[in-house]
Design a protein around this motif. Sequence first.
Motif, short mmCIF file in Angstrom:
data_model
loop_
_atom_site.label_atom_id
_atom_site.label_comp_id
_atom_site.label_asym_id
_atom_site.label_seq_id
_atom_site.Cartn_x
_atom_site.Cartn_y
_atom_site.Cartn_z
N TRP A 4 0.84 -1.20 0.00
CA TRP A 4 0.00 0.00 0.00
C TRP A 4 0.87 1.24 0.00
CZ3 TRP A 4 -4.21 -1.01 4.27
CH2 TRP A 4 -5.01 -2.08 3.87
N THR A 5 1.88 1.22 0.87
CA THR A 5 2.75 2.38 0.99
C THR A 5 3.50 2.61 -0.32
OG1 THR A 5 3.04 1.82 3.30
CG2 THR A 5 4.56 3.41 2.39
N LEU A 6 3.98 1.55 -0.94
CA LEU A 6 4.67 1.70 -2.22
C LEU A 6 3.77 2.36 -3.25
CD1 LEU A 6 6.53 -1.71 -2.47
CD2 LEU A 6 7.57 0.54 -2.24
N ALA A 7 2.52 1.96 -3.28
CA ALA A 7 1.61 2.53 -4.26
C ALA A 7 1.42 4.01 -4.03
CB ALA A 7 0.26 1.80 -4.20
N LEU A 8 1.27 4.41 -2.77
CA LEU A 8 1.07 5.82 -2.49
C LEU A 8 2.35 6.63 -2.67
CD1 LEU A 8 -1.43 6.18 0.46
CD2 LEU A 8 -1.76 6.52 -1.95
N LEU A 9 3.49 6.03 -2.37
CA LEU A 9 4.74 6.73 -2.63
C LEU A 9 4.89 7.01 -4.11
CD1 LEU A 9 7.21 4.89 -0.26
CD2 LEU A 9 6.50 7.26 -0.10
N THR A 10 4.53 6.03 -4.94
CA THR A 10 4.61 6.22 -6.37
C THR A 10 3.70 7.35 -6.81
OG1 THR A 10 5.08 3.88 -6.66
CG2 THR A 10 4.31 5.07 -8.60
N ALA A 11 2.54 7.44 -6.20
CA ALA A 11 1.59 8.48 -6.56
C ALA A 11 1.91 9.81 -5.90
CB ALA A 11 0.18 8.05 -6.16
N ARG A 124 -7.57 5.48 0.08
CA ARG A 124 -6.24 4.87 0.09
C ARG A 124 -5.33 5.61 1.07
NH1 ARG A 124 -4.78 4.01 -6.34
NH2 ARG A 124 -6.65 2.86 -6.92
N SER A 125 -5.40 6.91 1.05
CA SER A 125 -4.58 7.70 1.97
C SER A 125 -4.96 7.40 3.43
CB SER A 125 -4.75 9.19 1.67
OG SER A 125 -3.92 9.97 2.49
N SER A 129 -2.46 5.84 6.26
CA SER A 129 -2.29 6.57 7.53
C SER A 129 -2.65 5.68 8.71
CB SER A 129 -3.15 7.84 7.53
OG SER A 129 -2.68 8.77 6.59
N ALA A 130 -3.70 4.88 8.56
CA ALA A 130 -4.07 3.97 9.64
C ALA A 130 -2.96 2.97 9.91
CB ALA A 130 -5.37 3.25 9.28
N LEU A 131 -2.31 2.52 8.88
CA LEU A 131 -1.23 1.54 9.03
C LEU A 131 0.04 2.18 9.56
CD1 LEU A 131 -0.17 -1.36 8.56
CD2 LEU A 131 0.44 -0.63 6.25
#
Length: 296
Positions: A4-11, A124-125, A129-131
């Motif tokens: 999940w974090t990788l996906a958001l970092l990419t975005a 997604r954000s 953040s929850a994680l």
Amino acid sequence: MHRWTLALLTAGLLATTATGCVGGAAADPGAADVGSRRAEGAPRETLQLAEQLLIKECMEKQGHKFWVEPPQPDNVSTRFPYVVDDPAWARAHGYGTDLRLAEDAEARRDPNQRYFRSMPAKTRSVLVSALNGAQPEGLSVRLPNGMQVTHSDQGCQATAQRQLYSDLQAWFRATRVTRSLGDMRIGLVSNDKRYQAALKPWARCMREQGYTYAGPALARAAATQSQTPWPRAKEVRLASAEARCATSSGLSSVAKSLDAEYRDELRRRYPRESADLARLKREALPRARAIVARRD
């Protein structure tokens, strides 16, 4: 780092500093069966599973879904940081492109990934953040290379690690510093004049087999970083030649000896972090076994 974090970092949606987060995941409905098999298993597996189960509890309390992800296998750089020196492995996997493609395919089937991507960007954000916590603040350490890294002391991952290891700041420091020492050790070995000298007979051996690479890193890059993917048979031939020459030239023995030498040296230079990591894992193991066992 969790997918999940990788996906958001990419975005570009998640603000984080150098180290970001280490991936935790949570259990699926079959996790109890997995837990019963692992409760008396290897300490590393037990600790990893216990952390994921704690994250699951935390995420579900916030109304999110979460599934256990299997531990990620070592890639070729982790397994062979200096030179591929296992001929059987090289014959089976070359430089591990087949394993990477299989892992990519598994990631696309991963229920966490499907769940995450089914959500709108705002949700997604919220999930990340929850994680991981909303901001990378609360935990901080300066690495031996001078880099300052931070991470949130909030979020389900931090909550799980605090429950498991008690002293979250000590755990953060010990894990980040020892990981940094591993990278440092590889650099020290690779730049050691004894390793550099050992590259010469390895390169001669490779030339005798039709390859003109000055070092294993160049051979690996040629096979794995080309814009045009190499045919599998070509990759396997090169990796197999590298492995044969690693043994016959003595490069493998030199690399392993230097790796052990620098490992001991860095532990002497940074005794606190290595000792803390071992202690925190040892103290957490009974808690981890109890956490896993109660899911039976």
